[in-house]
Design an enzyme around this catalytic site. Structure first.
Site, short mmCIF file in Angstrom:
data_model
loop_
_atom_site.label_atom_id
_atom_site.label_comp_id
_atom_site.label_asym_id
_atom_site.label_seq_id
_atom_site.Cartn_x
_atom_site.Cartn_y
_atom_site.Cartn_z
N ASN A 13 -26.71 -13.43 0.67
CA ASN A 13 -27.15 -14.80 0.40
C ASN A 13 -28.55 -14.94 0.98
OD1 ASN A 13 -27.57 -17.54 0.28
ND2 ASN A 13 -26.02 -18.08 1.82
N LYS A 15 -30.56 -17.34 0.75
CA LYS A 15 -30.91 -18.73 1.09
C LYS A 15 -32.30 -19.04 0.50
CE LYS A 15 -27.75 -18.40 4.91
NZ LYS A 15 -27.33 -18.86 6.24
N HIS A 98 -21.00 -23.79 0.52
CA HIS A 98 -21.61 -23.17 1.70
C HIS A 98 -21.80 -24.25 2.77
CE1 HIS A 98 -24.51 -21.32 4.38
NE2 HIS A 98 -24.08 -20.16 3.91
N GLU A 100 -24.10 -24.96 4.69
CA GLU A 100 -25.39 -25.67 4.68
C GLU A 100 -25.40 -26.75 3.61
OE1 GLU A 100 -27.91 -22.17 4.59
OE2 GLU A 100 -27.15 -21.68 6.59
N GLU A 170 -16.62 -18.41 6.77
CA GLU A 170 -17.86 -18.42 7.53
C GLU A 170 -17.77 -19.45 8.63
OE1 GLU A 170 -21.36 -16.76 5.11
OE2 GLU A 170 -21.15 -18.84 4.54
N GLY A 176 -26.21 -17.68 11.24
CA GLY A 176 -27.62 -17.70 11.63
C GLY A 176 -27.84 -17.86 13.11
N SER A 215 -23.56 -14.01 10.81
CA SER A 215 -24.25 -12.99 11.62
C SER A 215 -23.68 -11.59 11.45
CB SER A 215 -24.27 -13.40 13.10
OG SER A 215 -24.94 -14.64 13.26
N GLY A 236 -26.30 -13.34 5.36
CA GLY A 236 -27.51 -14.12 5.20
C GLY A 236 -28.71 -13.32 5.71
P1 PGA Z 1 -26.05 -15.22 8.43
O1 PGA Z 1 -25.69 -16.20 7.21
O2 PGA Z 1 -25.60 -13.83 8.03
O3 PGA Z 1 -27.55 -15.32 8.57
O4 PGA Z 1 -25.32 -15.72 9.64
C1 PGA Z 1 -24.48 -16.07 6.51
C2 PGA Z 1 -24.38 -17.16 5.44
O5 PGA Z 1 -24.72 -18.31 5.74
O6 PGA Z 1 -23.99 -16.89 4.30
#
Ligand code: PGA
Length: 253
Positions: A13, A15, A98, A100, A170, A176, A215, A236
């Protein structure tokens, strides 16, 4: 992996990152580097790059997805992108719910369920993202929250709608942040979610892929992916580096 046949799915992803040049270079590098992996590999770029990546991704054996879609198929919805449009430009998967989107765009479980339905109606495979916040985990609400997120979809679309779908667990506190769920924490929630799906349909529960996200990176991917109910990753930050993403793909076998 469990003995059940579930092809691992490693999804990147991106983003809101990158440029056209970066997107093309990243897809080429992933396609070139993943040759002997048994995993299905999915790249999820920002909307404007999907079209230009579709032939490259197909040639390289990669799946292509989008990060969101409208609940509507067409009409006066300025700024929105519909499922049929995503199919038109080559997407096969789409993220729905997601964290976010849930947090920054106030997407409720009901809206996410409507997006899940819209994705399927367009012929896209939805990747349903679920997960608890840090406060919810500390309050012991992880199971109640993730269960409600799955049930909202089952209520609206029926359990059979999960057959072509993917679930991504997640934990919001791990996205993140560099904090990662331990394999025990992640496996526990994955097994819980699979059991919830099994309450509706045991066959689908055995087949549905449940990805871990939060992460995930080369340093922790192997031990997470070794867990029985972790069938892949939604990555991500580490998906923006071809080397890191390829190392996660390699860890999936
Ligand atoms: P991250 O994001 O690997 O940067 O933690 C994962 C995601 O939000 O899909």
């Amino acid at each position: 992996m469990s003995e059940t046949e579930r092809t691992p799915l490693i999804a990147g992803n991106w983003k809101m990152n990158g440029s056209a040049a970066m997107a093309e270079a990243l897809v080429d590098a992933i396609a070139a580097g993943r040759s002997d992996s048994a995993a299905e590999v999915l790249v999820i770029p920002p909307f404007p790059y999907i079209d230009r990546l579709s032939r490259r991704a197909a040639k390289g054996g990669l799946q292509l997805g989008a990060q969101d879609l409208s609940v509507h198929a067409s009409g006066a919805f300025t700024g929105e992108v519909s499922g049929p449009m995503l199919v038109d430009v080559g997407a096969g998967y789409v993220l729905v719910g997601h964290s976010e989107r849930r947090e920054m765009h106030a997407e409720s479980d009901a809206v996410v369920a409507a997006k899940f339905e819209a994705a399927r109606a367009a012929g896209l495979k939805p990747v349903l993202c679920v997960g608890e916040s840090r406060q919810q985990r500390e309050a012991g609400e992880t199971e109640a929250v993730t269960r409600a997120q799955v049930e909202a979809v089952v209520d609206r679309c029926g359990a059979g709608a999960l057959a072509d779908a993917v679930i991504a667990y997640e934990p919001v506190w791990a996205i993140g942040t560099g904090l990662v769920a331990t394999p025990e924490q992640a496996q526990g929630v994955h097994a819980f979610l699979r059991a919830r799906v099994a309450e509706h349909d045991a066959t689908i529960a055995g087949r549905i892929r449940i990805l871990y996200g939060g992460s995930m990176k080369p340093q922790n991917a192997a031990e997470l992916l070794a867990c029985e109910d972790i069938d892949g990753g939604l990555i991500g930050g580490a998906s923006l580096s071809a080397d890191d993403f390829l190392a996660v793909i390699a860890a999936a076998g």
